[in-house]
Design an enzyme around this catalytic site. Structure first.
Site, mmCIF file in Angstrom:
data_model
loop_
_atom_site.group_PDB
_atom_site.id
_atom_site.type_symbol
_atom_site.label_atom_id
_atom_site.label_comp_id
_atom_site.label_asym_id
_atom_site.label_seq_id
_atom_site.Cartn_x
_atom_site.Cartn_y
_atom_site.Cartn_z
ATOM 1 N N GLY A 12 6.955 -9.675 -12.197
ATOM 2 C CA GLY A 12 6.863 -10.106 -10.964
ATOM 3 C C GLY A 12 7.042 -9.257 -9.959
ATOM 4 O O GLY A 12 7.020 -8.008 -10.080
ATOM 5 N N CYS A 13 7.263 -9.667 -8.813
ATOM 6 C CA CYS A 13 7.498 -8.807 -7.553
ATOM 7 C C CYS A 13 8.359 -7.956 -7.737
ATOM 8 O O CYS A 13 9.719 -8.009 -8.374
ATOM 9 C CB CYS A 13 7.942 -9.818 -6.262
ATOM 10 S SG CYS A 13 8.620 -8.998 -4.843
ATOM 11 N N PHE A 14 8.120 -6.377 -7.457
ATOM 12 C CA PHE A 14 9.197 -5.538 -7.688
ATOM 13 C C PHE A 14 10.592 -5.583 -6.998
ATOM 14 O O PHE A 14 11.572 -4.904 -7.360
ATOM 15 C CB PHE A 14 8.535 -4.095 -7.683
ATOM 16 C CG PHE A 14 7.697 -3.827 -6.438
ATOM 17 C CD1 PHE A 14 7.683 -4.496 -5.207
ATOM 18 C CD2 PHE A 14 6.550 -2.861 -6.607
ATOM 19 C CE1 PHE A 14 6.985 -4.050 -3.931
ATOM 20 C CE2 PHE A 14 5.647 -2.612 -5.718
ATOM 21 C CZ PHE A 14 5.849 -3.090 -4.286
#
Length: 164
Positions: A12-14
């Site tokens: 997912g979003c880092f």
């Protein structure tokens, strides 16, 4: 004196991954970036096929690759294909980018442990991909949630350790 090692993970979003992983015992440094895609010099606006990933530098005297993977599976949903929270697309896939056969074997073992735990109602879809090159993301994305405490994240600690 052991040299530090690296692990490259995507889930997912880092921003959210980095924020939680950086606080783990033995983690020396984290960088967010892109890997596993088609274009050279990817950017936030152009990273075809690349996953948003975190490069974790860790001290092998203080933690292990397996413990890092254990925590990774505690902080994201490894059963949603190309999605975490509101983020959708291959950039947000759950993936482990292994540097060698030993890391691949450890990752396969952890996936089996997570599946057998039955904590998730669906099977793990985390991909195992050979690490080719990790590209650092722009400076504005590094340490994002430390610099923007109200910023978006879909990550939290869902479970305790899978390891007995």
């Amino acid at each position: 004196m052991n040299q530090n090692k690296k692990a490259i993970l995507a889930g997912g979003c880092f921003w959210g991954l980095e924020d939680l992983l950086r606080a783990q015992p033995g983690v020396v440094d984290t960088e967010v970036g892109y890997t596993g895609g088609e274009n050279e010099n990817p950017t936030y606006d152009s990273h075809r096929g690349h996953a948003e990933a975190v490069e974790i530098t860790y001290d092998p005297d203080k933690t292990t690759y397996k413990k890092i993977l254990d925590f990774f599976f505690q902080i994201h949903n490894p059963t949603t294909l190309n999605q975490q929270g509101n983020d959708k697309g291959t950039s947000y896939r759950s993936a482990i980018f292994y540097a060698n056969e030993e890391e691949k074997k450890t990752a396969q073992e952890m996936i089996q442990i997570v599946d057998e735990s039955e904590r998730w109602s669906d099977p793990v879809v985390t991909t195992l991909e050979p690490l080719q090159r990790f590209w650092n993301a722009e400076d504005s994305h590094q340490d994002y949630l430390q610099n923007n405490p109200g910023g978006y994240t879909c990550h939290s600690i869902y479970f305790d350790s899978y390891l007995k």
